[in-house]
Write an enzyme that holds these catalytic residues in place. Sequence first.
Site, PDB file in Angstrom:
ATOM      1  N   ASN A  31       5.101 -12.443  -1.703  1.00  0.00           N
ATOM      2  CA  ASN A  31       3.850 -13.199  -1.603  1.00  0.00           C
ATOM      3  C   ASN A  31       3.712 -14.240  -2.707  1.00  0.00           C
ATOM      4  O   ASN A  31       4.560 -14.356  -3.583  1.00  0.00           O
ATOM      5  CB  ASN A  31       2.641 -12.247  -1.528  1.00  0.00           C
ATOM      6  CG  ASN A  31       2.343 -11.539  -2.828  1.00  0.00           C
ATOM      7  OD1 ASN A  31       2.817 -11.936  -3.886  1.00  0.00           O
ATOM      8  ND2 ASN A  31       1.567 -10.486  -2.758  1.00  0.00           N
ATOM      9  N   GLY A  32       2.637 -15.027  -2.616  1.00  0.00           N
ATOM     10  CA  GLY A  32       2.425 -16.148  -3.534  1.00  0.00           C
ATOM     11  C   GLY A  32       1.901 -15.730  -4.896  1.00  0.00           C
ATOM     12  O   GLY A  32       1.652 -16.601  -5.744  1.00  0.00           O
ATOM     13  N   ALA A  83       0.827  -1.207   0.000  1.00  0.00           N
ATOM     14  CA  ALA A  83       0.000   0.000   0.000  1.00  0.00           C
ATOM     15  C   ALA A  83       0.860   1.256   0.000  1.00  0.00           C
ATOM     16  O   ALA A  83       0.591   2.212  -0.741  1.00  0.00           O
ATOM     17  CB  ALA A  83      -0.919  -0.003   1.217  1.00  0.00           C
ATOM     18  N   GLU A  99      11.074   3.396   4.701  1.00  0.00           N
ATOM     19  CA  GLU A  99      10.970   1.937   4.622  1.00  0.00           C
ATOM     20  C   GLU A  99      12.169   1.299   5.310  1.00  0.00           C
ATOM     21  O   GLU A  99      13.314   1.674   5.053  1.00  0.00           O
ATOM     22  CB  GLU A  99      10.868   1.495   3.153  1.00  0.00           C
ATOM     23  CG  GLU A  99      11.090   0.022   2.876  1.00  0.00           C
ATOM     24  CD  GLU A  99      10.182  -0.925   3.655  1.00  0.00           C
ATOM     25  OE1 GLU A  99       8.974  -0.647   3.775  1.00  0.00           O
ATOM     26  OE2 GLU A  99      10.693  -1.940   4.161  1.00  0.00           O
ATOM     27  N   TRP A 152      10.764 -10.205   7.585  1.00  0.00           N
ATOM     28  CA  TRP A 152      10.932  -9.855   9.002  1.00  0.00           C
ATOM     29  C   TRP A 152      11.059 -11.108   9.877  1.00  0.00           C
ATOM     30  O   TRP A 152      11.485 -11.005  11.030  1.00  0.00           O
ATOM     31  CB  TRP A 152       9.748  -9.021   9.484  1.00  0.00           C
ATOM     32  CG  TRP A 152       9.715  -7.624   8.960  1.00  0.00           C
ATOM     33  CD1 TRP A 152       9.103  -7.178   7.819  1.00  0.00           C
ATOM     34  CD2 TRP A 152      10.289  -6.450   9.570  1.00  0.00           C
ATOM     35  NE1 TRP A 152       9.265  -5.813   7.681  1.00  0.00           N
ATOM     36  CE2 TRP A 152       9.984  -5.338   8.744  1.00  0.00           C
ATOM     37  CE3 TRP A 152      11.027  -6.235  10.733  1.00  0.00           C
ATOM     38  CZ2 TRP A 152      10.399  -4.033   9.043  1.00  0.00           C
ATOM     39  CZ3 TRP A 152      11.434  -4.932  11.037  1.00  0.00           C
ATOM     40  CH2 TRP A 152      11.125  -3.848  10.194  1.00  0.00           C
ATOM     41  N   HIS A 200      -2.459 -13.616   5.408  1.00  0.00           N
ATOM     42  CA  HIS A 200      -3.393 -12.576   4.974  1.00  0.00           C
ATOM     43  C   HIS A 200      -3.907 -11.791   6.184  1.00  0.00           C
ATOM     44  O   HIS A 200      -5.108 -11.582   6.338  1.00  0.00           O
ATOM     45  CB  HIS A 200      -4.580 -13.209   4.237  1.00  0.00           C
ATOM     46  CG  HIS A 200      -4.186 -14.014   3.029  1.00  0.00           C
ATOM     47  ND1 HIS A 200      -4.916 -15.079   2.559  1.00  0.00           N
ATOM     48  CD2 HIS A 200      -3.127 -13.891   2.197  1.00  0.00           C
ATOM     49  CE1 HIS A 200      -4.324 -15.583   1.486  1.00  0.00           C
ATOM     50  NE2 HIS A 200      -3.231 -14.880   1.238  1.00  0.00           N
TER      51      HIS A 200
HETATM   52  C1  LIG Z   1       4.354 -14.917   2.481  1.00  0.00           C
HETATM   53  C2  LIG Z   1       3.132 -14.212   1.996  1.00  0.00           C
HETATM   54  C3  LIG Z   1       2.385 -14.756   0.954  1.00  0.00           C
HETATM   55  C4  LIG Z   1       1.237 -14.104   0.494  1.00  0.00           C
HETATM   56  N1  LIG Z   1       0.600 -14.565  -0.619  1.00  0.00           N
HETATM   57  C5  LIG Z   1      -0.379 -13.814  -1.188  1.00  0.00           C
HETATM   58  C6  LIG Z   1      -0.927 -14.142  -2.442  1.00  0.00           C
HETATM   59  O1  LIG Z   1      -0.525 -15.121  -3.088  1.00  0.00           O
HETATM   60  N2  LIG Z   1      -1.887 -13.349  -2.966  1.00  0.00           N
HETATM   61  C7  LIG Z   1      -2.353 -12.249  -2.295  1.00  0.00           C
HETATM   62  O2  LIG Z   1      -3.260 -11.580  -2.794  1.00  0.00           O
HETATM   63  N3  LIG Z   1      -1.859 -11.910  -1.096  1.00  0.00           N
HETATM   64  C8  LIG Z   1      -0.854 -12.645  -0.553  1.00  0.00           C
HETATM   65  N4  LIG Z   1      -0.297 -12.265   0.634  1.00  0.00           N
HETATM   66  C9  LIG Z   1      -0.877 -11.115   1.350  1.00  0.00           C
HETATM   67  C10 LIG Z   1      -0.513  -9.764   0.747  1.00  0.00           C
HETATM   68  O3  LIG Z   1       0.766  -9.810   0.172  1.00  0.00           O
HETATM   69  C11 LIG Z   1      -0.596  -8.732   1.863  1.00  0.00           C
HETATM   70  O4  LIG Z   1      -1.902  -8.701   2.405  1.00  0.00           O
HETATM   71  C12 LIG Z   1      -0.266  -7.322   1.387  1.00  0.00           C
HETATM   72  O5  LIG Z   1       0.935  -7.329   0.656  1.00  0.00           O
HETATM   73  C13 LIG Z   1      -0.165  -6.416   2.597  1.00  0.00           C
HETATM   74  O6  LIG Z   1       0.171  -5.117   2.187  1.00  0.00           O
HETATM   75  P1  LIG Z   1       0.451  -3.981   3.269  1.00  0.00           P
HETATM   76  O7  LIG Z   1       0.721  -2.759   2.494  1.00  0.00           O
HETATM   77  O8  LIG Z   1      -0.682  -3.984   4.259  1.00  0.00           O
HETATM   78  O9  LIG Z   1       1.695  -4.446   4.086  1.00  0.00           O
HETATM   79  P2  LIG Z   1       3.200  -4.831   3.528  1.00  0.00           P
HETATM   80  O10 LIG Z   1       3.199  -5.026   2.061  1.00  0.00           O
HETATM   81  O11 LIG Z   1       3.712  -5.933   4.363  1.00  0.00           O
HETATM   82  O12 LIG Z   1       4.041  -3.511   3.803  1.00  0.00           O
HETATM   83  C14 LIG Z   1       4.477  -3.073   5.062  1.00  0.00           C
HETATM   84  C15 LIG Z   1       5.820  -2.377   4.871  1.00  0.00           C
HETATM   85  O13 LIG Z   1       6.132  -1.589   5.999  1.00  0.00           O
HETATM   86  C16 LIG Z   1       7.500  -1.772   6.318  1.00  0.00           C
HETATM   87  N5  LIG Z   1       7.624  -1.444   7.735  1.00  0.00           N
HETATM   88  C17 LIG Z   1       7.036  -2.063   8.769  1.00  0.00           C
HETATM   89  N6  LIG Z   1       7.337  -1.436   9.915  1.00  0.00           N
HETATM   90  C18 LIG Z   1       8.124  -0.393   9.598  1.00  0.00           C
HETATM   91  C19 LIG Z   1       8.751   0.638  10.356  1.00  0.00           C
HETATM   92  N7  LIG Z   1       8.605   0.721  11.678  1.00  0.00           N
HETATM   93  N8  LIG Z   1       9.513   1.562   9.694  1.00  0.00           N
HETATM   94  C20 LIG Z   1       9.656   1.493   8.358  1.00  0.00           C
HETATM   95  N9  LIG Z   1       9.071   0.546   7.598  1.00  0.00           N
HETATM   96  C21 LIG Z   1       8.323  -0.387   8.210  1.00  0.00           C
HETATM   97  C22 LIG Z   1       7.767  -3.203   5.967  1.00  0.00           C
HETATM   98  O14 LIG Z   1       9.141  -3.457   5.815  1.00  0.00           O
HETATM   99  C23 LIG Z   1       6.964  -3.360   4.685  1.00  0.00           C
HETATM  100  O15 LIG Z   1       7.721  -2.997   3.553  1.00  0.00           O
HETATM  101  C24 LIG Z   1       0.823 -12.906   1.122  1.00  0.00           C
HETATM  102  C25 LIG Z   1       1.566 -12.363   2.182  1.00  0.00           C
HETATM  103  C26 LIG Z   1       2.727 -12.995   2.605  1.00  0.00           C
HETATM  104  C27 LIG Z   1       3.526 -12.377   3.713  1.00  0.00           C
END
Ligand SMILES: Cc1cc2nc3c(=O)[nH]c(=O)nc-3n(C[C@H](O)[C@H](O)[C@H](O)COP(=O)(O)OP(=O)(O)OC[C@H]3O[C@@H](n4cnc5c(N)ncnc54)[C@H](O)[C@@H]3O)c2cc1C
Length: 628
Positions: free
Chosen positions: A126-127, A50, A70, A96, A558
């Site tokens: 992710n997958g 996001a 980041e 992490w 998820h």
């Molecule tokens: C192993 C795995 C497999 C998955 N497979 C699928 C799939 O096949 N299909 C699908 O649709 N979804 C999948 N998902 C879920 C999907 O990828 C996540 O729901 C989505 O990417 C979450 O996005 P986000 O922006 O909420 O968080 P994230 O993309 O996790 O982003 C959070 C970011 O914040 C950073 N951060 C955290 N704390 C700090 C801090 N204090 N200071 C600076 N930076 C920080 C992190 O390093 C990271 O880059 C999977 C997730 C994982 C982990």
Amino acid sequence: MPLAQLLTALVLVACVQATSSASQCQPRPATVAQFVKLPFDYIVVGGGTAGTALSARLAEERGVTVGLIEAGNIHLNDPNIDTPGLSGIGNASFDWLFSSVPQPALGEKVISVPRGKMLGGSSGINGMAWGRASAREYDALSTFSCDSSWSWAGLLPFMRKTETFTLIPGNPYPGISLLQDSQAALDSLDVDGFNGSIVASHNSFIFDPVFKVVETLNSLGVPTNAEPQAGNATGVTNTLLSIDRAEGVRSYAAPTYYCSHAQDSNYHATKVHFTKKGNTLTATGVEFVVGGKTYVANAKKEIILSAGAIQTPQLLELSGIGNATILKQHGIKTLIDLPQIGENLQEHLFVAAQWQVKPGVETFDLLRNDPAFAAQQQKIYAKTHTGLFAATDSLIAFLTLQNVVSPAELESLLATFDQEASETTSPLTQLQNSIRREWFAKGETGAIEILQWTRGLFDPAANLSYVALLGGIVHPSSRGSVHLNSSNPLAAPTIDFRLASSDFDKQVLIQIVKFLQKIGTQSPFSDIIVEQTNPDPNTQSDEELLQYINFASSIGDHSIGTAAMAPKDKGGVVDHTLTVYGTSNLRVVDASVIPLHIAAHTQATVYAIAEKARILASPARMFVDSLA
Ligand SMILES: Cc1cc2nc3c(=O)[nH]c(=O)nc-3n(C[C@H](O)[C@H](O)[C@H](O)COP(=O)(O)OP(=O)(O)OC[C@H]3O[C@@H](n4cnc5c(N)ncnc54)[C@H](O)[C@@H]3O)c2cc1C
Ligand SMILES: *[C@@H]1O[C@H](CO)[C@@H](O)[C@H](O)[C@H]1NC(C)=O
Ligand SMILES: *[C@@H]1O[C@H](CO)[C@@H](O)[C@H](O)[C@H]1NC(C)=O
Ligand SMILES: *[C@@H]1O[C@H](CO)[C@@H](O)[C@H](O)[C@H]1NC(C)=O
Ligand SMILES: *[C@@H]1O[C@H](CO)[C@@H](O)[C@H](O)[C@H]1NC(C)=O
Ligand SMILES: *[C@@H]1O[C@H](CO)[C@@H](O)[C@H](O)[C@H]1NC(C)=O
Ligand SMILES: *[C@@H]1O[C@H](CO)[C@@H](O)[C@H](O)[C@H]1NC(C)=O
């Protein structure tokens, strides 16, 4: 986890005064000293799925300056990230490597919790399954937000804006991708996106056992769904994948949304700074650590937290916003007592079954069993971006409870559901339950997911081949939490999913294992099977099945819900503009805001939320481009 690991885990990227598109970003400031002097309008914390998408969109506005903080590195062109057949999961360079506290309802099992730590966040590890939930599940968001723009119709333009849907010319797999079907192709013109950042394409290779499972599911009453993106996600599908077929590489937030000449510096945000006027806090800056030193960057307009559902709550708590009792335990002064932060954690819980397949039946085990073949496939991938390393598993089915249980069993499940629902005192859970009860009873959305792993999962023997099927509860009753465990901002949070803590969830899981076993006994899938290796076919009683579930369960990765969008008096953390209650300009934009889980993998929805948040944070954009 060892602190040292986290201490070394510190990237900054700043998008400064980009012109009309993200690809025209200016070179970044060379030093942290220069970074903190920049007059940012917005600071986005967390360059994940996001955060990367949102910061790039905000920076498209002429004259707007956006800082992105980041903690991970930039890994553009790293084969461990780009190659669909490889994975960054479990590698400290990208992950992490969190884990949960022991889960009592799963025999005290500790669950490993991978989270992307890199520019692109979890979209980098992710997958790659790409999909949307059913329309009703997004319509429910209008109930939580009290705002009709949070609905299927309201989000569809943003889901399309993220996406470049690509058909592989002459798709060779009509059996499970019916996209040649003219009606489906016609539908997709209205529902798919064709000019977005993330490429969504079908698999480049499908093993024969996939077709066998599709046919078997069909014969068990689970229809093939040729257009799962159009608002009805139930049925079995050849899921789209976030893979750019032109290059055969993962399509994720970093190389697509972000400027490619961003810089590496590892900035770990530790705290948000505020000023107070009356009862309202105004966020002014973000404190962060880099190379053991603390800095503060300031923003004139807004601070946006996009650290993901596991880490955003920790950052809020470190900043003095959260459950006052917990903050006090860690010596943190409470600025806003908002006890729902970190609560309402929801995960998809899967249990796997496995079969050994007959000699000659090909699966991804080929790569494991035959090093020469694997080397040849590596060469093909390097040369043409195709072959098995450009492929992954893509059979995903969303089933209703009615697909899996008899009417009498459904009645019994719903009685358990009602009993548990009557015991909850949380207004948020009560609201969720009234919505879920209707979905379950009507059978209009997925309640159970099945996905195929065309390879061995449990102790695969040399030279043998397997198929595994994972069945999961995608609308679980169990609710967990994530909170800070220490006032040390670099320490890992305490993650307690409370998986299978609900009897309803347990009973559905038992039904899932029974259904998976049934699939194994039905032709044509049964025709290619030697034996069911897991669970042992003698595992029959509910008690034995529960034992098996303890052993064979895992999460979908998820996580959602820990800063839920809902009314404050219903246990919400953010309002319909994603602004944290009690603040004037602190937003949460990531998977944390999703108040109730969806029968879908989460990435496409998270990107859509980020695209919508751009309009919320910078309303002028609304008039600049048409959303479709
Ligand atoms: C192993 C795995 C497999 C998955 N497979 C699928 C799939 O096949 N299909 C699908 O649709 N979804 C999948 N998902 C879920 C999907 O990828 C996540 O729901 C989505 O990417 C979450 O996005 P986000 O922006 O909420 O968080 P994230 O993309 O996790 O982003 C959070 C970011 O914040 C950073 N951060 C955290 N704390 C700090 C801090 N204090 N200071 C600076 N930076 C920080 C992190 O390093 C990271 O880059 C999977 C997730 C994982 C982990
Ligand atoms: C982890 O990733 C790094 C960076 O790509 C790579 O050099 C290393 O070999 C990987 N480690 C393992 C165990 O795969
Ligand atoms: C596609 O997107 C680009 C950049 O966002 C834009 O310039 C272009 O006009 C769009 N094309 C179409 C056909 O919408
Ligand atoms: C969704 O599609 C499936 C077939 O793919 C169909 O059986 C089901 O009735 C549809 N559900 C709704 C709510 O339209
Ligand atoms: C706040 O935390 C305390 C201590 O963990 C807990 O007892 C209490 O129930 C929490 N409050 C809410 C509303 O969750
Ligand atoms: C696997 O098969 C190869 C080639 O057929 C053979 O050389 C090898 O000994 C076999 N390994 C085992 C453990 O059976
Ligand atoms: C939380 O902190 C305690 C005490 O400092 C430690 O024993 C425990 O391992 C930590 N938990 C996590 C999840 O890091």
